[in-house]
Design a protein around this motif. Structure first.
Motif, PDB file in Angstrom:
ATOM      1  N   GLU A  76      27.320  37.390 -44.202  1.00 24.69           N
ATOM      2  CA  GLU A  76      27.196  38.011 -42.879  1.00 24.69           C
ATOM      3  C   GLU A  76      27.304  36.968 -41.771  1.00 24.69           C
ATOM      4  OE1 GLU A  76      23.665  40.365 -42.635  1.00 24.69           O
ATOM      5  OE2 GLU A  76      24.152  41.546 -44.412  1.00 24.69           O
ATOM      6  N   TYR A  78      28.804  34.081 -42.078  1.00 21.83           N
ATOM      7  CA  TYR A  78      30.174  33.573 -42.106  1.00 21.83           C
ATOM      8  C   TYR A  78      31.115  34.498 -41.331  1.00 21.83           C
ATOM      9  CZ  TYR A  78      34.844  32.501 -43.738  1.00 21.83           C
ATOM     10  OH  TYR A  78      36.192  32.205 -43.772  1.00 21.83           O
ATOM     11  N   ASN A  79      30.926  35.818 -41.459  1.00 21.75           N
ATOM     12  CA  ASN A  79      31.767  36.760 -40.727  1.00 21.75           C
ATOM     13  C   ASN A  79      31.596  36.595 -39.222  1.00 21.75           C
ATOM     14  OD1 ASN A  79      32.736  37.839 -43.111  1.00 21.75           O
ATOM     15  ND2 ASN A  79      31.241  39.498 -43.170  1.00 21.75           N
ATOM     16  N   SER A  82      33.335  33.361 -38.185  1.00 18.84           N
ATOM     17  CA  SER A  82      34.788  33.517 -38.135  1.00 18.84           C
ATOM     18  C   SER A  82      35.228  34.224 -36.858  1.00 18.84           C
ATOM     19  CB  SER A  82      35.283  34.297 -39.365  1.00 18.84           C
ATOM     20  OG  SER A  82      35.014  33.578 -40.552  1.00 18.84           O
ATOM     21  N   ASN A  95      33.581  29.639 -46.275  1.00 15.95           N
ATOM     22  CA  ASN A  95      32.489  30.498 -46.737  1.00 15.95           C
ATOM     23  C   ASN A  95      31.799  29.893 -47.960  1.00 15.95           C
ATOM     24  OD1 ASN A  95      32.159  33.983 -47.804  1.00 15.95           O
ATOM     25  ND2 ASN A  95      30.676  32.582 -46.889  1.00 15.95           N
TER      26      ASN A  95
END
Length: 248
Positions: A76, A78-79, A82, A95
Motif C-alpha cells: 500500500e 509502495y503504491n 509510485s 517494491n
C-alpha cells in the motif's frame, strides 16, 4: 538527555560533539546534506523506507540533478510512493526493502503505516508514542534484499547519500551493506534513530552508534530531537559521514 550526558555517552564509544568556530551547526539536515554534496554533479541517493515519497521529494528539491532510488516493501505504501514520484524519471521506486538477508520476511503492518517495521511493536510503545499508532493490523510477507546485492543488480558503483528510516531495523540494513561499507562506497548516511522502547529487538542508542562506527562512519551531527511529554528524548535524526582511512 542533557548535552553533558550526551557528550559522555558518545565519548564512551569514540564520538564527540564539537562546535566549529563558536558557530552552531545548521538546524536543517537537508541543508547540511546539500552542502556536503556540493561537489557532486549527479548524486546517487538511496531512500530506504521511502514510505509515500516524502523524503525523496525533499531530496529532489535540494539536489535537483540527483538520481533517487526508493525502497518500500509494504504494497500500500509502495503504491502511494509510485503515485507521488511517478512523473519524475530520475526517482526510481522499488517494491522491496533492504535487510541483512535476501528473501521474504514477515513485515508488521501497524495502524500508522509510517510505523510499519520488520520488528514487532514493543509493549511499551504506546507509553512513548501514545495509543493507536503502533497497533498491529496484520503481518505480511514482503520481499527484502541486501544493499550489496542491489548495488550489483543495478550496476551502481557508489551511493552519495543513504537515507535510512526503517523503524528500528537500521542495523539490519547496515549488515546487508557490509561489502559497500568495506569498500567505502557510501558517502553519507542520514538515519532516524529511536531511543525509547518502540520495537522488540530494537538496539539501544549506544549500540546503534557502535554499528555505524564499526561500519566505518563518524557521527557528523544530530537533528530533529523528539521528546516524550515528560521530557525524555525518544527519537532523533543523525547524519554520519565516512571516516578517514587513518581514523580509529
Amino acid at each position: 538527555m542533557t548535552k553533558k550526558l550526551l557528550r559522555k555517552l558518545l565519548g564512551t564509544i569514540g564520538y564527540s560533539i564539537q562546535r566549529k568556530g563558536g558557530i552552531l551547526a545548521e538546524a536543517d539536515p537537508f541543508a547540511v546534506m546539500q552542502r556536503l554534496c556540493v561537489d557532486k554533479i549527479e548524486p546517487v541517493i538511496f531512500d530506504v523506507g521511502a514510505h509515500h515519497g516524502e523524503t525523496a521529494l525533499w531530496f529532489r528539491r535540494i539536489l535537483p540533478n540527483s538520481t533517487i532510488y526508493c525502497f518500500e516493501p509494504f504494497p500500500e505504501s509502495y503504491n502511494a510512493l509510485s503515485l507521488a514520484v511517478g512523473s519524475d524519471p530520475k526517482i526510481k521506486p522499488f517494491n522491496y526493502g533492504l535487510a541483512a538477508i535476501n528473501g521474504i520476511h514477515k513485515f508488521h503492518s501497524n495502524e500508522s503505516s509510517a510505523t510499519n517495521s520488520l520488528l514487532p511493536a514493543h509493549v511499551n510503545g504506546p507509553l512513548v508514542w501514545g495509543e493507536g499508532l503502533l497497533n498491529l493490523k496484520g503481518i505480511q510477507n514482503c520481499s527484502f534484499k541486501m544493499l550489496d546485492c542491489v548495488l550489483q543488480e543495478l550496476s551502481i558503483a557508489s551511493i552519495d547519500i543513504l537515507k535510512l528510516d526503517v523503524q528500528g531495523a537500521e542495523p539490519l540494513v547496515l549488515e546487508g551493506a557490509a561489502g559497500a561499507c568495506a569498500k567505502r562506497s557510501i558517502g553519507i548516511v542520514y538515519a532516524e534513530i529511536i531511543l525509547q522502547d518502540t520495537y522488540v529487538g530494537q538496539k539501544r542508542f549506544d549500540e546503534v552508534l557502535s554499528c555505524f562506527h564499526d561500519a566505518g562512519f563518524s557521527l557528523y551531527n544530530i537533528f530533529n530531537l523528539v521528546s516524550t511529554s515528560n521530557g525524555s528524548l525518544c527519537q532523533l535524526d543523525a547524519i554520519f559521514t565516512r571516516k578517514e582511512p587513518d581514523s580509529s
